[in-house]
Design a protein around this motif. Sequence first.
Motif, PDB file in Angstrom:
ATOM      1  N   VAL A   9       9.332   1.054  -4.104  1.00 23.33           N
ATOM      2  CA  VAL A   9       8.009   1.611  -3.815  1.00 23.33           C
ATOM      3  C   VAL A   9       6.952   0.538  -4.028  1.00 23.33           C
ATOM      4  CG1 VAL A   9       6.260   3.280  -4.525  1.00 23.33           C
ATOM      5  CG2 VAL A   9       8.644   3.983  -4.398  1.00 23.33           C
ATOM      6  N   THR A  10       6.998  -0.112  -5.172  1.00 21.97           N
ATOM      7  CA  THR A  10       5.977  -1.092  -5.535  1.00 21.97           C
ATOM      8  C   THR A  10       5.975  -2.302  -4.612  1.00 21.97           C
ATOM      9  OG1 THR A  10       6.088  -0.351  -7.822  1.00 21.97           O
ATOM     10  CG2 THR A  10       5.102  -2.512  -7.433  1.00 21.97           C
ATOM     11  N   GLU A  11       7.137  -2.867  -4.356  1.00 25.72           N
ATOM     12  CA  GLU A  11       7.190  -4.073  -3.521  1.00 25.72           C
ATOM     13  C   GLU A  11       6.758  -3.788  -2.092  1.00 25.72           C
ATOM     14  OE1 GLU A  11       7.451  -7.157  -4.687  1.00 25.72           O
ATOM     15  OE2 GLU A  11       7.517  -6.176  -6.643  1.00 25.72           O
ATOM     16  N   THR A  12       7.126  -2.623  -1.563  1.00 25.58           N
ATOM     17  CA  THR A  12       6.680  -2.259  -0.215  1.00 25.58           C
ATOM     18  C   THR A  12       5.171  -2.068  -0.192  1.00 25.58           C
ATOM     19  OG1 THR A  12       8.799  -1.206   0.249  1.00 25.58           O
ATOM     20  CG2 THR A  12       6.946  -0.599   1.664  1.00 25.58           C
ATOM     21  N   ALA A  13       4.643  -1.391  -1.203  1.00 30.65           N
ATOM     22  CA  ALA A  13       3.192  -1.179  -1.284  1.00 30.65           C
ATOM     23  C   ALA A  13       2.458  -2.518  -1.388  1.00 30.65           C
ATOM     24  CB  ALA A  13       2.851  -0.283  -2.475  1.00 30.65           C
ATOM     25  N   ARG A  14       2.941  -3.398  -2.233  1.00 30.47           N
ATOM     26  CA  ARG A  14       2.298  -4.708  -2.405  1.00 30.47           C
ATOM     27  C   ARG A  14       2.262  -5.476  -1.088  1.00 30.47           C
ATOM     28  NH1 ARG A  14       5.247  -8.272  -6.101  1.00 30.47           N
ATOM     29  NH2 ARG A  14       3.360  -9.531  -6.054  1.00 30.47           N
ATOM     30  N   GLN A  15       3.393  -5.506  -0.422  1.00 34.55           N
ATOM     31  CA  GLN A  15       3.493  -6.263   0.824  1.00 34.55           C
ATOM     32  C   GLN A  15       2.550  -5.713   1.889  1.00 34.55           C
ATOM     33  OE1 GLN A  15       7.453  -6.327   2.428  1.00 34.55           O
ATOM     34  NE2 GLN A  15       6.907  -7.675   4.103  1.00 34.55           N
ATOM     35  N   ARG A  16       2.563  -4.409   2.075  1.00 41.19           N
ATOM     36  CA  ARG A  16       1.695  -3.832   3.109  1.00 41.19           C
ATOM     37  C   ARG A  16       0.221  -3.961   2.735  1.00 41.19           C
ATOM     38  NH1 ARG A  16       0.885   2.103   5.699  1.00 41.19           N
ATOM     39  NH2 ARG A  16       0.070   1.320   7.670  1.00 41.19           N
ATOM     40  N   ALA A  17      -0.114  -3.719   1.480  1.00 38.19           N
ATOM     41  CA  ALA A  17      -1.507  -3.813   1.038  1.00 38.19           C
ATOM     42  C   ALA A  17      -2.082  -5.194   1.320  1.00 38.19           C
ATOM     43  CB  ALA A  17      -1.612  -3.477  -0.445  1.00 38.19           C
ATOM     44  N   LYS A  18      -1.300  -6.213   1.045  1.00 41.73           N
ATOM     45  CA  LYS A  18      -1.776  -7.581   1.222  1.00 41.73           C
ATOM     46  C   LYS A  18      -1.778  -7.995   2.692  1.00 41.73           C
ATOM     47  CE  LYS A  18      -1.021 -12.299  -0.335  1.00 41.73           C
ATOM     48  NZ  LYS A  18      -0.245 -13.187  -1.193  1.00 41.73           N
ATOM     49  N   GLN A  19      -0.647  -7.788   3.364  1.00 43.10           N
ATOM     50  CA  GLN A  19      -0.501  -8.291   4.732  1.00 43.10           C
ATOM     51  C   GLN A  19      -1.297  -7.513   5.767  1.00 43.10           C
ATOM     52  OE1 GLN A  19       3.710  -8.482   5.482  1.00 43.10           O
ATOM     53  NE2 GLN A  19       3.997 -10.204   4.114  1.00 43.10           N
ATOM     54  N   GLU A  20      -1.301  -6.196   5.658  1.00 41.01           N
ATOM     55  CA  GLU A  20      -1.952  -5.390   6.688  1.00 41.01           C
ATOM     56  C   GLU A  20      -3.415  -5.080   6.395  1.00 41.01           C
ATOM     57  OE1 GLU A  20      -1.215  -1.136   8.933  1.00 41.01           O
ATOM     58  OE2 GLU A  20       0.501  -2.203   8.084  1.00 41.01           O
ATOM     59  N   PHE A  21      -3.743  -4.916   5.115  1.00 45.30           N
ATOM     60  CA  PHE A  21      -5.101  -4.497   4.774  1.00 45.30           C
ATOM     61  C   PHE A  21      -5.876  -5.521   3.949  1.00 45.30           C
ATOM     62  CE2 PHE A  21      -2.707  -0.532   5.403  1.00 45.30           C
ATOM     63  CZ  PHE A  21      -3.463   0.020   6.423  1.00 45.30           C
ATOM     64  N   GLY A  22      -5.247  -6.584   3.494  1.00 42.83           N
ATOM     65  CA  GLY A  22      -5.927  -7.620   2.735  1.00 42.83           C
ATOM     66  C   GLY A  22      -6.427  -7.182   1.372  1.00 42.83           C
ATOM     67  N   MET A  23      -5.783  -6.161   0.785  1.00 42.53           N
ATOM     68  CA  MET A  23      -6.197  -5.695  -0.542  1.00 42.53           C
ATOM     69  C   MET A  23      -5.927  -6.776  -1.578  1.00 42.53           C
ATOM     70  SD  MET A  23      -4.907  -1.768  -0.507  1.00 42.53           S
ATOM     71  CE  MET A  23      -5.241  -0.724   0.899  1.00 42.53           C
ATOM     72  N   GLN A  24      -6.753  -6.813  -2.607  1.00 48.26           N
ATOM     73  CA  GLN A  24      -6.640  -7.815  -3.659  1.00 48.26           C
ATOM     74  C   GLN A  24      -5.729  -7.298  -4.777  1.00 48.26           C
ATOM     75  OE1 GLN A  24     -10.661  -8.962  -4.884  1.00 48.26           O
ATOM     76  NE2 GLN A  24     -11.348  -8.071  -2.961  1.00 48.26           N
ATOM     77  N   GLU A  25      -4.638  -7.969  -4.996  1.00 46.53           N
ATOM     78  CA  GLU A  25      -3.748  -7.608  -6.102  1.00 46.53           C
ATOM     79  C   GLU A  25      -4.253  -8.279  -7.366  1.00 46.53           C
ATOM     80  OE1 GLU A  25       0.736  -8.665  -7.438  1.00 46.53           O
ATOM     81  OE2 GLU A  25       0.524  -7.794  -5.435  1.00 46.53           O
ATOM     82  N   VAL A  26      -4.586  -7.481  -8.374  1.00 48.56           N
ATOM     83  CA  VAL A  26      -5.127  -8.045  -9.604  1.00 48.56           C
ATOM     84  C   VAL A  26      -4.124  -8.009 -10.754  1.00 48.56           C
ATOM     85  CG1 VAL A  26      -7.524  -7.596  -8.971  1.00 48.56           C
ATOM     86  CG2 VAL A  26      -6.248  -5.873 -10.256  1.00 48.56           C
ATOM     87  N   ALA A  27      -3.041  -7.241 -10.603  1.00 50.34           N
ATOM     88  CA  ALA A  27      -2.018  -7.194 -11.656  1.00 50.34           C
ATOM     89  C   ALA A  27      -0.742  -6.577 -11.109  1.00 50.34           C
ATOM     90  CB  ALA A  27      -2.511  -6.385 -12.848  1.00 50.34           C
TER      91      ALA A  27
END
Length: 191
Positions: A84-102
Motif C-alpha cells: 500500500v505504502t510503496e504504491t502510494a508513494r510512487q503515484r503521489a510523487k510521479q503523477e501528482f508531484g506530492m512532497q514526501e516529508v517522511a
Amino acid sequence: MVGLALSAFSAARNNVIYWETSCIDPRFTRRNLKNVFRTEIDGTGFGWYNVEFIAKHLAHRLGKKPNELRVAYLSEDSSYGQSVTETARQRAKQEFGMQEVALEYYTFTTNDLTPVILKLKNANPDILHHVARNQDAILFWRQAREQNFLFKALGVLIAAPMVVLWLRYAAFPNIDNYRLASLQFVRRVDG
C-alpha cells in the motif's frame, strides 16, 4: 499468507478453482496459478486509490494543489503495509508531484511509537498516510495525542473497523467535520 498459498497451490495441483475473497497481499495472485482468482483489489490498489482520493478530493479542501501537499507515510511492515505504502508513494510523487516529508515502517507488535511520532511531528506533514493493523493503530493514536501531533488530514487503512470507531470517539473526540470516506480517509480541520 502461508495458509492461503498452500491452499492455492493445492487447488492448482488438483486442477480445481480457488476463489479467494479476502486476501489483500499482492503476492497472492502473482504466482501465475491458472485456477487462482481474487475478487477484490490488493494492497497496491489501496495505495493507488488513496492517492487518488488525496489528489482529487482532499487537496482542494485543504486549499492546496496536489503538488503543494506535504505527505508523511507511516506503515506497519507487513507485505500488505509495504505494498500500500510503496504504491502510494510512487503515484503521489510521479503523477501528482506530492512532497514526501517522511517515511517510517514499524513492526506492528511494537509497544512504543513515540520516536516515530516525534520524527513525523518534526516533518510537519499536511497529510499522514497510515497503514495499521489493530493494537498498533490504538497505540499510535494514544501516543500521537500525548505528543500533540497534529496534521490537516489522515489517510488510514486499518484491518479492523472497530479501531476506526475507537479513533473517532476515544482518541480524538473533538475532531470537527469528521468524515469517513469510502477509502477510510479522516479529515481533520482543527490542526
